[in-house]
Design a protein around this motif. Structure first.
Motif, PDB file in Angstrom:
ATOM      1  N   PHE A  89      32.098  18.868  64.879  1.00  0.00           N
ATOM      2  CA  PHE A  89      32.963  19.207  63.742  1.00  0.00           C
ATOM      3  C   PHE A  89      34.002  18.102  63.513  1.00  0.00           C
ATOM      4  O   PHE A  89      34.205  17.639  62.380  1.00  0.00           O
ATOM      5  CB  PHE A  89      33.666  20.550  64.021  1.00  0.00           C
ATOM      6  CG  PHE A  89      34.833  20.830  63.122  1.00  0.00           C
ATOM      7  CD1 PHE A  89      34.649  21.278  61.820  1.00  0.00           C
ATOM      8  CD2 PHE A  89      36.138  20.635  63.567  1.00  0.00           C
ATOM      9  CE1 PHE A  89      35.730  21.516  60.988  1.00  0.00           C
ATOM     10  CE2 PHE A  89      37.223  20.875  62.740  1.00  0.00           C
ATOM     11  CZ  PHE A  89      37.022  21.322  61.448  1.00  0.00           C
ATOM     12  N   VAL A 113      32.352  21.881  68.442  1.00  0.00           N
ATOM     13  CA  VAL A 113      33.705  21.443  68.084  1.00  0.00           C
ATOM     14  C   VAL A 113      33.756  19.915  67.971  1.00  0.00           C
ATOM     15  O   VAL A 113      34.302  19.357  67.018  1.00  0.00           O
ATOM     16  CB  VAL A 113      34.745  21.957  69.106  1.00  0.00           C
ATOM     17  CG1 VAL A 113      36.120  21.365  68.810  1.00  0.00           C
ATOM     18  CG2 VAL A 113      34.820  23.474  69.045  1.00  0.00           C
ATOM     19  N   ASN A 114      33.156  19.201  68.945  1.00  0.00           N
ATOM     20  CA  ASN A 114      33.150  17.735  68.878  1.00  0.00           C
ATOM     21  C   ASN A 114      32.415  17.234  67.642  1.00  0.00           C
ATOM     22  O   ASN A 114      32.844  16.272  67.001  1.00  0.00           O
ATOM     23  CB  ASN A 114      32.503  17.141  70.140  1.00  0.00           C
ATOM     24  CG  ASN A 114      33.496  17.075  71.285  1.00  0.00           C
ATOM     25  OD1 ASN A 114      34.709  17.081  71.059  1.00  0.00           O
ATOM     26  ND2 ASN A 114      32.994  17.043  72.512  1.00  0.00           N
ATOM     27  N   ALA A 131      33.970  14.924  64.622  1.00  0.00           N
ATOM     28  CA  ALA A 131      33.351  13.647  64.249  1.00  0.00           C
ATOM     29  C   ALA A 131      32.888  13.674  62.793  1.00  0.00           C
ATOM     30  O   ALA A 131      33.091  12.694  62.048  1.00  0.00           O
ATOM     31  CB  ALA A 131      32.177  13.341  65.183  1.00  0.00           C
TER      32      ALA A 131
END
Lengths: 468, 91
Positions: free
Chosen positions: A333, A330-331, A335
């Protein structure tokens, strides 16, 4: 221009559909790239409604049927609103900005959404994902920014007037470069509801028009209290239209000498002539040093970037906007979405904003900038005890070439040196066309007034237009 | 002096990612911007209240009002099934 078009519509010299079509044809033929989205169907439908009312002898308001444009940072329900960014290239808001709602309910004709620097970050309109806008006076020059498309649309006769946004000069600087009137009102005068924010404490909706009268008509309509924006003031507004023709004899104008340092000689000369015009009308001039001038740009960029880095945190690709295709978490994605969706200038400012807000530097940059902002504001209050208005050039140069600041972004920031102080202090300011350079590029002068004195700014602009 | 580690740390905080080849350019640009804004640290100020606009804030009552429809809110989302979601892709 608005009053003459209104009378022509009432007298049936031409129909509203004919008027809208004339502008839409000009937009199609134009090389300026002033529009990102042209709303032809919506414009024609609105024009037909106005024609129906005229045909049936119904009264129409002053702005009904008048073709206009909106900067693409202002939300329009169901109409693509991109902020000049890949991030929002296909975004359609589900609500209208208040300023647009106020105009829409009076029957103005929306021709389209105008091109701009990405997320209103820039002074040349070169950072737009949709390509640069060209200056109507010289296609090899920039129109200014960030409301470059709005200014070019008015100067290039592709709209009667335009609504833009001004965070550090984004209405006044392109208005100066394109030879039109650009008004940045007092902070809190016009609702920011639906304006996609750059820096909330500096942003203000502004008006770009051919003349003072048109700016006055539009300001009187959209300057009103709006409960949807907590910073919208509930103070009563003076009706600027009623004050347009007032005598300006005895008005005291202060001129900060250091605002002219580094300025083109032709700009100095044009403003000297404008001062003579005002003196002939009875205004009194005095000269002073604006001691905090050197601090305004650093203070502006610290506060602006800090607020921008926070405001732009909402763009993560999950709920709307561009989203990255390949990612590992998720992070990752978020960034990748942000890195691929934002342009270079936006990323630079987010990084600087994050830097000045980080725990190690917050006191020495952000908190210090806020303290100096108060000093600058107090300095303006003191100056306005002595003067009714302050006059400066709008910009130190006329419109520059494309790629002017390719190697050094800071060089571009200095284009706003005279316009930024008004945003820092929250005071109203206006750019007034005051001549041309030897290579036929427009020159603008700026007047700044105390809070809530838009009536005096527009009065002075009107008087200059009629006397020069 | 901005270091490569600082840029990477800022990028992480800002939820941005950069190619390694862009780092020298970013370091140069950020240094130039910091130098430009650093003038404020030279200014000596006695206590000055930090600035905010002096607009009267007319707060609304804390009551349930009209809300947007779920379909409208989801209109601009790429992945949706009555709610927002991300397809996790593993490589």
């Amino acid at each position: 221009m608005i009053t003459s078009l209104h009378e022509s519509l009432i007298k049936k010299e031409f129909s509203c559909v004919e008027l809208a079509k004339k502008y839409l044809e000009s937009i199609k033929k134009s090389e300026l790239n002033a529009y990102i989205t042209v709303t032809e169907d919506i414009a024609i439908e609105s024009a037909k409604r106005t024609d129906y009312k005229i045909k049936n002898s119904c009264d129409i308001g002053m702005v009904e049927g008048i073709p206009m444009s909106l900067k693409d940072v202002i939300s329009t329900k169901g109409i693509r609103t991109t902020c000049g960014s890949k991030m929002l290239a296909n975004y359609e808001p589900i609500y209208d900005a208040s300023c647009w709602e106020f105009l829409k309910e009076l029957g103005v004709i929306l021709l389209g959404k105008t091109n701009q620097d990405e997320f209103a970050m820039g002074s040349s309109n070169e950072t737009s994902f949709f390509g640069p806008v060209k200056n109507p006076y010289n296609l090899a020059k920039v129109p200014g920014g960030s409301s470059g498309g709005s200014a070019a649309s008015v100067a290039g006769n592709l709209a009667v007037f335009s609504i833009g946004s001004d965070t550090g000069g984004s209405v006044r600087q392109p208005s100066s470069f394109c030879g039109v009137v650009g008004l940045k009102p007092t902070y809190g005068a016009i609702s920011r509801y639906g304006l996609i924010p750059l820096a909330c404490s500096l942003d203000q909706i502004g008006i770009i028009s051919q003349n003072a009268e048109d700016a006055s008509i539009i300001f009187d309509i959209i300057s009103r209290h709006d409960r949807k924006d907590a910073t919208s003031s509930d103070l009563p507004r003076a009706k600027t239209f009623e004050s347009l023709k007032k005598d300006v004899k005895g008005i005291r104008i202060g001129v900060p000498k250091n605002c002219f340092e580094g300025c083109d000689e032709e700009i100095k000369s044009a403003i000297s002539k404008a001062i003579e015009v005002y003196e002939s009308l009875g205004a009194k001039f005095d000269y002073f040093e604006f001691q905090e001038l050197d601090l305004t740009m650093p203070v502006y960029y610290i506060i602006c970037c800090a607020e921008a880095s926070s405001n732009l945190g909402r763009f993560d690709g999950i709920r709307y906007g561009f989203r990255a295709e390949k990612f590992e978490s998720v992070n990752d994605f978020i960034a990748k979405t942000r890195s691929e969706g934002f342009g270079d200038e936006v990323k630079r400012r987010i990084l600087l904003g994050t830097y000045v807000l980080s725990s190690s530097y917050r006191d020495s940059f952000y908190n210090k900038a806020q303290e100096i902002r108060r000093i600058i504001k107090n300095s303006f209050n003191k100056k306005f005890e002595k003067y009714d208005l302050i006059l400066t050039p709008t910009t130190p140069t006329t419109a520059f070439d494309f790629d002017y600041a390719h190697e050094d972004p800071v060089k571009m920031y200095l284009a706003d040196v005279c316009t930024v102080p008004a945003n820092i202090a929250g005071i109203p300011a206006i750019s007034i066309p005051c001549g041309f350079s030897s290579n036929n590029l427009p020159i603008g002068m700026q007047l700044m007034a105390p809070h809530w004195h838009e009536d005096l700014l527009l009065n002075m602009t009107y008087k200059y237009e009629t006397a020069s | 002096m901005v270091t490569k580690e600082q840029i990477l740390s800022l990028a992480k905080l800002a939820k941005l990612s950069f190619d390694k080849k862009d780092l020298p350019r970013l370091i140069h640009e950020l240094e130039s911007m910091i130098k430009f804004t650093d003038k404020v640290s030279e200014v000596k100020v006695d206590f000055v209240p930090a600035s905010c606009e002096e607009t009267h804030i007319d707060t609304r009552k804390d009551e349930i009002g009209k809300s947007s429809k779920r379909e409208e809110i989801l209109k601009n989302a790429k992945n949706k099934n009555g709610f927002f979601f991300i397809n996790t892709t593993l490589y």
